[in-house]
Scaffold this active site. Structure first.
Site, mmCIF file in Angstrom:
data_model
loop_
_atom_site.group_PDB
_atom_site.id
_atom_site.type_symbol
_atom_site.label_atom_id
_atom_site.label_comp_id
_atom_site.label_asym_id
_atom_site.label_seq_id
_atom_site.Cartn_x
_atom_site.Cartn_y
_atom_site.Cartn_z
ATOM 1 N N ASN A 86 -8.422 -0.462 -5.895
ATOM 2 C CA ASN A 86 -7.643 -1.461 -5.178
ATOM 3 C C ASN A 86 -8.648 -2.500 -4.676
ATOM 4 O O ASN A 86 -9.358 -2.253 -3.700
ATOM 5 C CB ASN A 86 -6.913 -0.765 -4.017
ATOM 6 C CG ASN A 86 -6.028 -1.718 -3.249
ATOM 7 O OD1 ASN A 86 -5.995 -2.911 -3.529
ATOM 8 N ND2 ASN A 86 -5.326 -1.191 -2.269
ATOM 9 N N ARG A 139 -4.522 -1.332 -8.899
ATOM 10 C CA ARG A 139 -3.392 -1.889 -8.165
ATOM 11 C C ARG A 139 -3.481 -3.401 -8.323
ATOM 12 O O ARG A 139 -4.475 -4.017 -7.951
ATOM 13 C CB ARG A 139 -3.511 -1.508 -6.688
ATOM 14 C CG ARG A 139 -2.400 -2.079 -5.871
ATOM 15 C CD ARG A 139 -2.506 -1.599 -4.452
ATOM 16 N NE ARG A 139 -1.425 -2.154 -3.657
ATOM 17 C CZ ARG A 139 -1.253 -1.893 -2.385
ATOM 18 N NH1 ARG A 139 -2.092 -1.089 -1.758
ATOM 19 N NH2 ARG A 139 -0.256 -2.437 -1.729
ATOM 20 N N HIS A 142 4.739 -3.795 -2.109
ATOM 21 C CA HIS A 142 4.677 -2.366 -1.752
ATOM 22 C C HIS A 142 5.478 -1.501 -2.729
ATOM 23 O O HIS A 142 5.917 -0.399 -2.389
ATOM 24 C CB HIS A 142 5.209 -2.106 -0.317
ATOM 25 C CG HIS A 142 4.310 -2.644 0.764
ATOM 26 N ND1 HIS A 142 4.791 -3.261 1.896
ATOM 27 C CD2 HIS A 142 2.961 -2.646 0.868
ATOM 28 C CE1 HIS A 142 3.772 -3.624 2.665
ATOM 29 N NE2 HIS A 142 2.658 -3.261 2.059
ATOM 30 N N LEU A 168 5.570 0.850 7.141
ATOM 31 C CA LEU A 168 5.026 0.124 8.291
ATOM 32 C C LEU A 168 3.533 0.397 8.402
ATOM 33 O O LEU A 168 3.116 1.485 8.822
ATOM 34 C CB LEU A 168 5.747 0.565 9.578
ATOM 35 C CG LEU A 168 7.289 0.568 9.529
ATOM 36 C CD1 LEU A 168 7.870 1.051 10.853
ATOM 37 C CD2 LEU A 168 7.823 -0.822 9.187
ATOM 38 N N ASN A 212 -0.496 -2.053 8.150
ATOM 39 C CA ASN A 212 -1.052 -3.345 8.530
ATOM 40 C C ASN A 212 -0.203 -4.447 7.904
ATOM 41 O O ASN A 212 0.106 -5.445 8.533
ATOM 42 C CB ASN A 212 -2.506 -3.402 8.081
ATOM 43 C CG ASN A 212 -3.273 -4.333 8.953
ATOM 44 O OD1 ASN A 212 -2.847 -4.651 10.072
ATOM 45 N ND2 ASN A 212 -4.383 -4.802 8.442
ATOM 46 N N GLY A 213 0.185 -4.246 6.646
ATOM 47 C CA GLY A 213 1.270 -5.027 6.042
ATOM 48 C C GLY A 213 2.520 -4.169 6.123
ATOM 49 O O GLY A 213 2.443 -2.970 5.876
ATOM 50 N N ARG A 228 0.148 -11.014 9.976
ATOM 51 C CA ARG A 228 1.042 -11.937 9.254
ATOM 52 C C ARG A 228 2.308 -12.189 10.063
ATOM 53 O O ARG A 228 2.809 -11.280 10.721
ATOM 54 C CB ARG A 228 1.420 -11.354 7.889
ATOM 55 C CG ARG A 228 0.277 -11.390 6.902
ATOM 56 C CD ARG A 228 0.656 -10.718 5.613
ATOM 57 N NE ARG A 228 -0.222 -9.596 5.355
ATOM 58 C CZ ARG A 228 0.034 -8.622 4.478
ATOM 59 N NH1 ARG A 228 1.147 -8.638 3.779
ATOM 60 N NH2 ARG A 228 -0.813 -7.646 4.304
ATOM 61 N N MET A 249 -1.757 -1.365 15.987
ATOM 62 C CA MET A 249 -0.667 -0.819 16.794
ATOM 63 C C MET A 249 -1.183 0.170 17.832
ATOM 64 O O MET A 249 -0.676 0.233 18.949
ATOM 65 C CB MET A 249 0.356 -0.169 15.845
ATOM 66 C CG MET A 249 1.584 0.326 16.493
ATOM 67 S SD MET A 249 2.497 -0.953 17.395
ATOM 68 C CE MET A 249 3.485 -1.697 16.112
ATOM 69 N N ARG A 250 -2.217 0.954 17.471
ATOM 70 C CA ARG A 250 -2.747 1.936 18.422
ATOM 71 C C ARG A 250 -3.265 1.258 19.682
ATOM 72 O O ARG A 250 -3.004 1.700 20.797
ATOM 73 C CB ARG A 250 -3.904 2.733 17.806
ATOM 74 C CG ARG A 250 -3.455 3.744 16.804
ATOM 75 C CD ARG A 250 -4.588 4.220 15.964
ATOM 76 N NE ARG A 250 -5.073 3.154 15.079
ATOM 77 C CZ ARG A 250 -5.769 3.346 13.982
ATOM 78 N NH1 ARG A 250 -6.114 4.564 13.633
ATOM 79 N NH2 ARG A 250 -6.140 2.337 13.227
ATOM 80 N N HIS A 260 2.407 7.660 11.651
ATOM 81 C CA HIS A 260 1.631 8.184 12.783
ATOM 82 C C HIS A 260 2.115 7.766 14.161
ATOM 83 O O HIS A 260 1.617 8.295 15.150
ATOM 84 C CB HIS A 260 0.157 7.771 12.633
ATOM 85 C CG HIS A 260 -0.450 8.261 11.362
ATOM 86 N ND1 HIS A 260 -0.606 9.591 11.097
ATOM 87 C CD2 HIS A 260 -0.894 7.601 10.265
ATOM 88 C CE1 HIS A 260 -1.146 9.741 9.903
ATOM 89 N NE2 HIS A 260 -1.323 8.546 9.375
ATOM 90 N N GLU A 273 0.010 5.557 -2.781
ATOM 91 C CA GLU A 273 0.045 4.570 -3.869
ATOM 92 C C GLU A 273 -0.986 4.908 -4.946
ATOM 93 O O GLU A 273 -0.752 4.677 -6.131
ATOM 94 C CB GLU A 273 -0.210 3.168 -3.296
ATOM 95 C CG GLU A 273 0.963 2.671 -2.461
ATOM 96 C CD GLU A 273 0.545 1.759 -1.332
ATOM 97 O OE1 GLU A 273 -0.245 2.186 -0.462
ATOM 98 O OE2 GLU A 273 1.015 0.602 -1.310
#
Ligand code: AMP
Length: 404
Positions: free
Chosen positions: A15, A101, A189, A217, A219-220, A249, A292-293, A340, A386
């Site tokens: 990737n 990818r 995705h 859900l 980072n993208g 984004r 998010m954390r 998570h 993926e």
């Protein structure tokens, strides 16, 4: 069957991004029926001071090296060094193939393909549709083709899984000539959604046949409505900007904002691209972080507002996709945040009682696979993979090619 598959071998899944190469090496055995991961790693910081790191399947570090001194000629020498490292590590396991990818398959690639010179040219012609990622994907394939003559390479597209979507889901309210020139909704995705659809078929086949919304859900972030395992609609569109706000984004905007920013603030395409891809989303709204954390741990009101905005939009999209599907039979959370973050899942589902969804909060906190309360529609946490999907496609394609 490809004669290469009659012996055990290694399969490299790549990737490639603008400043990083992520990779997983799989062992392929039993004529391609057995595909198991051996190790995963990345080369990060390409162009500044590259660093190479690898971990085995249980997360134990196998290597962590500065490749800054080799980081002088772009991605090509680093890729060659990466393969040399793999060969030293696995002297008895020949490299069978590389699976890539590739972010964009345009309107033409509906399935993974074995790369030929013609395919490479076509992938190159799609660069304007994904200028931030497609060039790196194409150049990784070119480097391997030049360096390892005859190595089978398979391109797997983020867009391909969505080609089954109907006209109404794919089309913008723009003049038809523009849609015909490719200004349409592609969705991304796709490899993740395909993996989840397969996993549902294997584990809960009666659910897999129904109407399922998958919330990828990370980072993208995007969401996809599946009916009988096929994509009916998704939240990302022409680019990976559409849909819910993401790490950096923006998600969907009133297009009038872009006109305003160009006219009143003198922004050009590059400035808009930077704003919308790098400075917006959770980072832009919180002014604190794209992670998010970090936001969930912060007690600053801006952090809470950013998380609230994210959860609200995710829930709204689940409502919209349920409408596109004509109802909802199950909800799946996946990717970094989806897998998570119990608080995010809980907040999203708090909007969804009208759809018949209530969480078992203890199961949600534990991160169980099935997290719905009794009497609710099923809600699942399913880790996406993926890389495995790419490996599976690569092996399948090698088999088919040579059986024909
Ligand atoms: P991905 O793009 O799927 O690798 O997801 C990466 C994102 O997942 C990170 O940027 C974090 O925001 C998020 N993430 C990972 N672990 C957690 C966690 N335990 N709680 C909340 N968010 C998390």
């Amino acid at each position: 069957m490809d004669p290469r598959l009659s012996h055990d071998g290694a399969l490299l899944v790549l990737n490639s991004g603008s400043s990083s190469i992520k990779f997983t090496v799989f062992q392929v055995a039993d004529a391609g029926k057995d595909i198991s991961p051996l190790f995963s790693g990345q080369v990060t910081g390409i162009g500044t001071a590259a660093e190479f790191s690898v971990k085995d399947v249980s997360g134990v570090s196998l290597a962590r090296e500065s490749w800054a001194e080799r980081d002088t000629g772009g991605v090509a020498p680093l890729l060659r060094d990466l393969i040399a490292w793999i060969r030293t590590r696995l002297p008895d396991l020949p490299l069978l193939a590389a699976g890539h990818r590739v972010v964009h398959g345009g309107a033409g690639f509906h399935h993974p393909v074995r790369v030929t010179n013609r395919v490479l040219d076509e992938l190159e012609s799609l660069i304007p549709l994904a200028p931030l990622h497609q060039p790196q994907n194409v150049s990784a394939i070119r480097v391997l083709a030049e360096s390892f003559d005859g190595l089978p390479q398979i391109a797997c597209f983020d867009t391909a899984f969505h080609h089954s979507q109907p006209f109404v889901a794919k089309t913008y309210g723009l003049p038809r000539q523009l849609s015909e020139k490719g200004v349409q909704r592609y969705g991304f995705h796709g490899l993740s959604y395909e993996f989840i659809a397969q996993r549902l078929r294997e584990t809960v086949p009666e659910v897999a046949e129904g109407r399922v919304v998958v919330a990828h859900l990370g980072n993208g972030s995007s969401l996809c409505g599946l009916k009988d395992g096929r994509s009916i609609d998704t939240t990302m569109g022409f680019s990976a900007l559409e849909g819910v706000p993401m790490g950096t984004r923006s998600g969907s905007l009133d297009p009038g904002i872009l006109i305003y920013l160009m006219r009143e603030m003198g922004m050009d395409a590059d400035a808009l691209e930077h704003l919308l891809y790098q400075e917006s989303g959770l980072l832009g709204v919180s002014g604190i972080s794209n992670d998010m954390r970090v936001l969930l741990e912060s007690d600053r009101p801006e952090a809470k507002e950013a998380v609230d905005l994210f959860c609200y939009h995710v829930a709204k999209e689940i409502g919209g996709l349920s409408c596109a599907l004509g109802g909802l039979d199950a909800l799946v959370f996946t990717a970094g945040i989806g897998e998570h973050s119990a608080p995010v899942r809980s907040r999203v589902c708090s909007y969804l009682r009208f759809l018949g969804i209530t969480l078992d909060e203890d199961a949600n906190d534990r991160g169980d696979t099935a997290i719905a309360a009794d009497g609710s529609l099923p809600v699942y946490i399913i880790p996406t993979n993926e890389e495995f999907m790419i490996a599976r496609h690569a092996v399948d394609l090698m088999n088919l090619r040579n059986a024909a």
